[in-house]
Design a protein around this motif. Structure first.
Motif, PDB file in Angstrom:
ATOM      1  N   MET A   1       0.833  -1.196   0.000  1.00  0.00           N
ATOM      2  CA  MET A   1       0.000   0.000   0.000  1.00  0.00           C
ATOM      3  C   MET A   1       0.872   1.252   0.000  1.00  0.00           C
ATOM      4  O   MET A   1       0.529   2.241  -0.641  1.00  0.00           O
ATOM      5  CB  MET A   1      -0.919  -0.001   1.218  1.00  0.00           C
ATOM      6  N   ASN A   2       1.988   1.199   0.734  1.00  0.00           N
ATOM      7  CA  ASN A   2       2.859   2.355   0.776  1.00  0.00           C
ATOM      8  C   ASN A   2       3.489   2.621  -0.585  1.00  0.00           C
ATOM      9  O   ASN A   2       3.648   3.767  -0.990  1.00  0.00           O
ATOM     10  CB  ASN A   2       3.933   2.156   1.846  1.00  0.00           C
ATOM     11  N   ALA A   7       4.204   5.941  -5.400  1.00  0.00           N
ATOM     12  CA  ALA A   7       4.137   6.030  -6.863  1.00  0.00           C
ATOM     13  C   ALA A   7       3.223   7.161  -7.315  1.00  0.00           C
ATOM     14  O   ALA A   7       3.507   7.837  -8.307  1.00  0.00           O
ATOM     15  CB  ALA A   7       3.662   4.704  -7.453  1.00  0.00           C
ATOM     16  N   LYS A   8       2.137   7.389  -6.591  1.00  0.00           N
ATOM     17  CA  LYS A   8       1.188   8.438  -6.975  1.00  0.00           C
ATOM     18  C   LYS A   8       1.663   9.828  -6.558  1.00  0.00           C
ATOM     19  O   LYS A   8       1.551  10.777  -7.319  1.00  0.00           O
ATOM     20  CB  LYS A   8      -0.177   8.165  -6.347  1.00  0.00           C
ATOM     21  N   LYS A   9       2.190   9.939  -5.341  1.00  0.00           N
ATOM     22  CA  LYS A   9       2.483  11.257  -4.785  1.00  0.00           C
ATOM     23  C   LYS A   9       3.947  11.672  -4.887  1.00  0.00           C
ATOM     24  O   LYS A   9       4.238  12.870  -4.876  1.00  0.00           O
ATOM     25  CB  LYS A   9       2.040  11.296  -3.325  1.00  0.00           C
ATOM     26  N   GLN A  10       4.865  10.711  -4.970  1.00  0.00           N
ATOM     27  CA  GLN A  10       6.291  11.034  -5.042  1.00  0.00           C
ATOM     28  C   GLN A  10       6.993  10.106  -6.041  1.00  0.00           C
ATOM     29  O   GLN A  10       7.839   9.305  -5.658  1.00  0.00           O
ATOM     30  CB  GLN A  10       6.930  10.906  -3.661  1.00  0.00           C
ATOM     31  N   PRO A  11       6.654  10.223  -7.313  1.00  0.00           N
ATOM     32  CA  PRO A  11       7.240   9.301  -8.290  1.00  0.00           C
ATOM     33  C   PRO A  11       8.759   9.426  -8.429  1.00  0.00           C
ATOM     34  O   PRO A  11       9.426   8.457  -8.752  1.00  0.00           O
ATOM     35  CB  PRO A  11       6.525   9.654  -9.590  1.00  0.00           C
ATOM     36  N   THR A  12       9.315  10.617  -8.159  1.00  0.00           N
ATOM     37  CA  THR A  12      10.778  10.745  -8.227  1.00  0.00           C
ATOM     38  C   THR A  12      11.433   9.959  -7.101  1.00  0.00           C
ATOM     39  O   THR A  12      12.491   9.354  -7.293  1.00  0.00           O
ATOM     40  CB  THR A  12      11.228  12.213  -8.164  1.00  0.00           C
ATOM     41  N   LEU A  56       4.035  -4.182  -7.901  1.00  0.00           N
ATOM     42  CA  LEU A  56       3.912  -3.687  -6.534  1.00  0.00           C
ATOM     43  C   LEU A  56       3.195  -2.337  -6.452  1.00  0.00           C
ATOM     44  O   LEU A  56       2.413  -2.119  -5.532  1.00  0.00           O
ATOM     45  CB  LEU A  56       5.293  -3.566  -5.889  1.00  0.00           C
ATOM     46  N   VAL A  57       3.476  -1.452  -7.399  1.00  0.00           N
ATOM     47  CA  VAL A  57       2.910  -0.102  -7.278  1.00  0.00           C
ATOM     48  C   VAL A  57       1.639   0.130  -8.095  1.00  0.00           C
ATOM     49  O   VAL A  57       0.870   1.036  -7.771  1.00  0.00           O
ATOM     50  CB  VAL A  57       3.955   0.990  -7.580  1.00  0.00           C
ATOM     51  N   PHE A  58       1.419  -0.669  -9.127  1.00  0.00           N
ATOM     52  CA  PHE A  58       0.222  -0.475  -9.945  1.00  0.00           C
ATOM     53  C   PHE A  58      -0.621  -1.744 -10.080  1.00  0.00           C
ATOM     54  O   PHE A  58      -1.592  -1.755 -10.820  1.00  0.00           O
ATOM     55  CB  PHE A  58       0.590   0.051 -11.340  1.00  0.00           C
ATOM     56  N   HIS A  59      -0.208  -2.827  -9.421  1.00  0.00           N
ATOM     57  CA  HIS A  59      -0.928  -4.107  -9.447  1.00  0.00           C
ATOM     58  C   HIS A  59      -1.077  -4.668 -10.851  1.00  0.00           C
ATOM     59  O   HIS A  59      -2.060  -5.345 -11.153  1.00  0.00           O
ATOM     60  CB  HIS A  59      -2.295  -3.989  -8.765  1.00  0.00           C
ATOM     61  N   ASN A  60      -0.102  -4.361 -11.706  1.00  0.00           N
ATOM     62  CA  ASN A  60      -0.129  -4.815 -13.090  1.00  0.00           C
ATOM     63  C   ASN A  60       1.321  -4.854 -13.585  1.00  0.00           C
ATOM     64  O   ASN A  60       2.001  -3.824 -13.580  1.00  0.00           O
ATOM     65  CB  ASN A  60      -0.960  -3.842 -13.941  1.00  0.00           C
TER      66      ASN A  60
END
Length: 144
Positions: A1-2, A7-12, A56-60
């Motif tokens: 979940m983290n 990935a959404k809020k701090q992609p860098t 892990l970050v996009f479930h795909n």
């Protein structure tokens, strides 16, 4: 979940944590990578697991993950410190789980396991180190 949240809020920060330079689908996770910030690449990549970061970050596994080159240099965190802090924190987390499982199996015969007890004694500072690595990751990863 983290990971989804990062990935959404701090992609860098995500790209720096994983030493991911190129925007790619099936983004890999490296068990160990030695980042070369000057040349925008990894000098060494060991234990590449293709598609795991995307999963892990996009479930795909086919999802696209932005790499560091997608962001201006001045907006990137220091990659080597960020990556090593993350890998160290995660590595210590796995170590804690492993020694907990071993300790559970040895729970009724700890007196017969002096090496395990010595290992536990030497492990006392490790949770503090893991917490500090987490703070380093949180603070340095939020550049600029």
């Amino acid at each position: 979940m983290n990971g989804v949240n990062v990935a959404k809020k701090q992609p860098t920060k995500l790209a720096a944590m994983e030493s991911l330079w190129e925007t790619t689908t099936k983004a890999p996770v490296y068990l160990f990578a030695l980042p070369d910030e000057e040349n925008e690449r990894n000098k060494i990549e060991i234990g590449t697991i293709s598609g795991l970061l995307s999963l892990l970050v996009f479930h795909n596994t086919d999802a696209e993950v932005k790499g560091l080159k997608a962001f201006p240099r001045e907006e990137r965190p220091p990659v080597m410190i960020t990556s090593f802090a993350f890998k160290g924190m995660v590595g210590l987390g796995f170590y804690f789980v492993l020694v907990t499982i071993i300790g559970w199996f040895k729970r009724n015969r700890l007196a017969d396991s002096p090496n395990f007890l010595k290992l536990m004694l030497l492990s006392i500072p490790l949770p503090y180190i893991a917490v500090e690595l987490g703070w380093v990751l949180a603070e340095l990863g939020r550049q600029p």
